[in-house]
Design a protein around this motif. Structure first.
Motif, PDB file in Angstrom:
ATOM      1  N   TYR A   1       0.907  -1.001   0.055  1.00 43.47           N
ATOM      2  CA  TYR A   1       0.051   0.028   0.006  1.00 43.47           C
ATOM      3  C   TYR A   1       0.876   1.072   0.049  1.00 43.47           C
ATOM      4  O   TYR A   1       1.819   1.316   0.786  1.00 43.47           O
ATOM      5  CB  TYR A   1      -0.791   0.007   1.191  1.00 43.47           C
ATOM      6  CG  TYR A   1      -1.866  -1.107   1.203  1.00 43.47           C
ATOM      7  CD1 TYR A   1      -3.002  -1.007   0.607  1.00 43.47           C
ATOM      8  CD2 TYR A   1      -1.569  -2.303   1.922  1.00 43.47           C
ATOM      9  CE1 TYR A   1      -4.161  -2.242   0.728  1.00 43.47           C
ATOM     10  CE2 TYR A   1      -2.332  -3.447   1.954  1.00 43.47           C
ATOM     11  CZ  TYR A   1      -3.574  -3.191   1.305  1.00 43.47           C
ATOM     12  OH  TYR A   1      -4.553  -4.416   1.262  1.00 43.47           O
TER      13      TYR A   1
ATOM     14  N   VAL B   1       6.545   3.386  -2.854  1.00 41.44           N
ATOM     15  CA  VAL B   1       7.805   2.582  -2.359  1.00 41.44           C
ATOM     16  C   VAL B   1       8.838   3.110  -3.149  1.00 41.44           C
ATOM     17  O   VAL B   1       8.917   2.820  -4.345  1.00 41.44           O
ATOM     18  CB  VAL B   1       7.650   1.088  -2.300  1.00 41.44           C
ATOM     19  CG1 VAL B   1       8.860   0.595  -1.644  1.00 41.44           C
ATOM     20  CG2 VAL B   1       6.401   0.574  -1.359  1.00 41.44           C
TER      21      VAL B   1
ATOM     22  N   ASN C   1      11.421  -1.901   3.708  1.00 38.46           N
ATOM     23  CA  ASN C   1      10.075  -2.026   4.146  1.00 38.46           C
ATOM     24  C   ASN C   1      10.027  -1.006   5.420  1.00 38.46           C
ATOM     25  O   ASN C   1      10.155  -1.189   6.603  1.00 38.46           O
ATOM     26  CB  ASN C   1       9.506  -3.128   4.467  1.00 38.46           C
ATOM     27  CG  ASN C   1       8.086  -3.298   4.982  1.00 38.46           C
ATOM     28  OD1 ASN C   1       7.402  -2.020   5.047  1.00 38.46           O
ATOM     29  ND2 ASN C   1       7.469  -4.305   4.733  1.00 38.46           N
ATOM     30  N   GLY C   2       9.856   0.248   5.142  1.00 43.38           N
ATOM     31  CA  GLY C   2       9.605   1.376   6.092  1.00 43.38           C
ATOM     32  C   GLY C   2       8.504   1.047   7.125  1.00 43.38           C
ATOM     33  O   GLY C   2       8.559   1.754   8.146  1.00 43.38           O
ATOM     34  N   THR C   3       7.683   0.353   7.028  1.00 40.09           N
ATOM     35  CA  THR C   3       6.512  -0.022   7.776  1.00 40.09           C
ATOM     36  C   THR C   3       7.057  -1.065   8.601  1.00 40.09           C
ATOM     37  O   THR C   3       6.276  -1.070   9.858  1.00 40.09           O
ATOM     38  CB  THR C   3       5.066  -0.533   6.997  1.00 40.09           C
ATOM     39  OG1 THR C   3       5.540  -1.554   6.494  1.00 40.09           O
ATOM     40  CG2 THR C   3       4.749   0.663   6.024  1.00 40.09           C
ATOM     41  N   LEU C   4       7.950  -1.691   8.766  1.00 42.85           N
ATOM     42  CA  LEU C   4       8.325  -2.789   9.765  1.00 42.85           C
ATOM     43  C   LEU C   4       9.981  -2.263  10.315  1.00 42.85           C
ATOM     44  O   LEU C   4      10.695  -3.178  11.022  1.00 42.85           O
ATOM     45  CB  LEU C   4       8.534  -3.822   9.055  1.00 42.85           C
ATOM     46  CG  LEU C   4       7.278  -4.514   8.484  1.00 42.85           C
ATOM     47  CD1 LEU C   4       7.426  -6.063   7.849  1.00 42.85           C
ATOM     48  CD2 LEU C   4       6.206  -4.691   9.560  1.00 42.85           C
ATOM     49  N   CYS C   5      10.206  -1.054  10.257  1.00 42.79           N
ATOM     50  CA  CYS C   5      11.528  -0.649  10.819  1.00 42.79           C
ATOM     51  C   CYS C   5      11.535  -0.758  12.333  1.00 42.79           C
ATOM     52  O   CYS C   5      10.640  -0.607  13.158  1.00 42.79           O
ATOM     53  CB  CYS C   5      11.988   0.896  10.349  1.00 42.79           C
ATOM     54  SG  CYS C   5      12.113   1.084   8.551  1.00 42.79           S
TER      55      CYS C   5
ATOM     56  N   CYS D   1      15.474  -1.811   8.618  1.00 39.63           N
ATOM     57  CA  CYS D   1      14.385  -2.074   8.155  1.00 39.63           C
ATOM     58  C   CYS D   1      14.535  -3.270   7.166  1.00 39.63           C
ATOM     59  O   CYS D   1      15.393  -3.515   6.244  1.00 39.63           O
ATOM     60  CB  CYS D   1      13.864  -0.855   7.197  1.00 39.63           C
ATOM     61  SG  CYS D   1      13.608   0.754   7.952  1.00 39.63           S
TER      62      CYS D   1
ATOM     63  N   TYR E   1      10.895  -5.896   1.512  1.00 41.43           N
ATOM     64  CA  TYR E   1       9.658  -6.703   1.258  1.00 41.43           C
ATOM     65  C   TYR E   1      10.131  -8.025   0.600  1.00 41.43           C
ATOM     66  O   TYR E   1      11.073  -8.133  -0.357  1.00 41.43           O
ATOM     67  CB  TYR E   1       9.160  -5.636  -0.061  1.00 41.43           C
ATOM     68  CG  TYR E   1       8.291  -4.548   0.540  1.00 41.43           C
ATOM     69  CD1 TYR E   1       7.180  -4.480   1.012  1.00 41.43           C
ATOM     70  CD2 TYR E   1       9.335  -3.312   0.368  1.00 41.43           C
ATOM     71  CE1 TYR E   1       6.573  -3.208   1.582  1.00 41.43           C
ATOM     72  CE2 TYR E   1       8.910  -2.157   1.057  1.00 41.43           C
ATOM     73  CZ  TYR E   1       7.315  -2.031   1.566  1.00 41.43           C
ATOM     74  OH  TYR E   1       7.123  -0.985   1.706  1.00 41.43           O
TER      75      TYR E   1
END
Length: 157
Positions: A61, A64, A70-74, A79, A82
């Protein structure tokens, strides 16, 4: 009274068996037939490991600039990249960067997949979901086939 107790226990066993049988099958089925769904909200883009929308999939989403982070899971350790994530399908666990062969654009925006990080180099574009023109919102990558590094949305349809 003893018969009532036996009947009650048998009924409870049948109910428990029914839940045991139906719960896993209901959880396995999703709208698009996979375990990981992109949906139609946000900017969902499905990247597939194989051509023709096959193999393992990764839904992302938003824009990128580099699939390697994956900046959402840093976390404090950094990080993670994906990765493709459909269980048991070809490509599961492989990096998304430089491994995607096809795309399904579930979003209401056009999307461009780029050869280089930072939205650079050659690209493949797909119109918004359901677009009725000559271009389809899904298909195989051409300019970025197994050489994809980033994506971003384009103008809203």
């Amino acid at each position: 009274m003893k018969h009532l107790k036996v009947l009650l226990m048998a009924t409870m066993a049948v109910i428990g068996l029914t839940f045991t049988i139906t719960a896993p099958s209901a959880a396995a089925a999703t709208a698009d037939g996979t375990q990981v769904t992109c949906g139609r909200s946000g900017y969902g883009v499905g990247l597939y490991f194989n051509s023709d929308i096959k193999g393992s999939k990764r839904c992302i989403y938003g824009d990128v600039s580099n699939y390697a982070y994956n900046g959402t899971l840093c976390t404090s350790q950094g990080c993670p990249p994906y990765r493709f994530e459909l269980d048991g399908r070809n490509g599961e666990g492989q990096l998304v960067k430089n491994n995607a062969a096809s795309v399904y654009n579930y979003s209401g925006y056009g999307i461009s997949i780029f050869f280089g990080s930072g939205w650079s180099g050659p690209w493949d574009s797909f119109p918004e979901y359901g677009y009725a023109g000559s271009a389809l919102w899904y298909g195989n990558l051409n300019s970025t086939y197994n050489e994809n590094a980033s994506h971003r949305r384009t103008a809203q349809g």
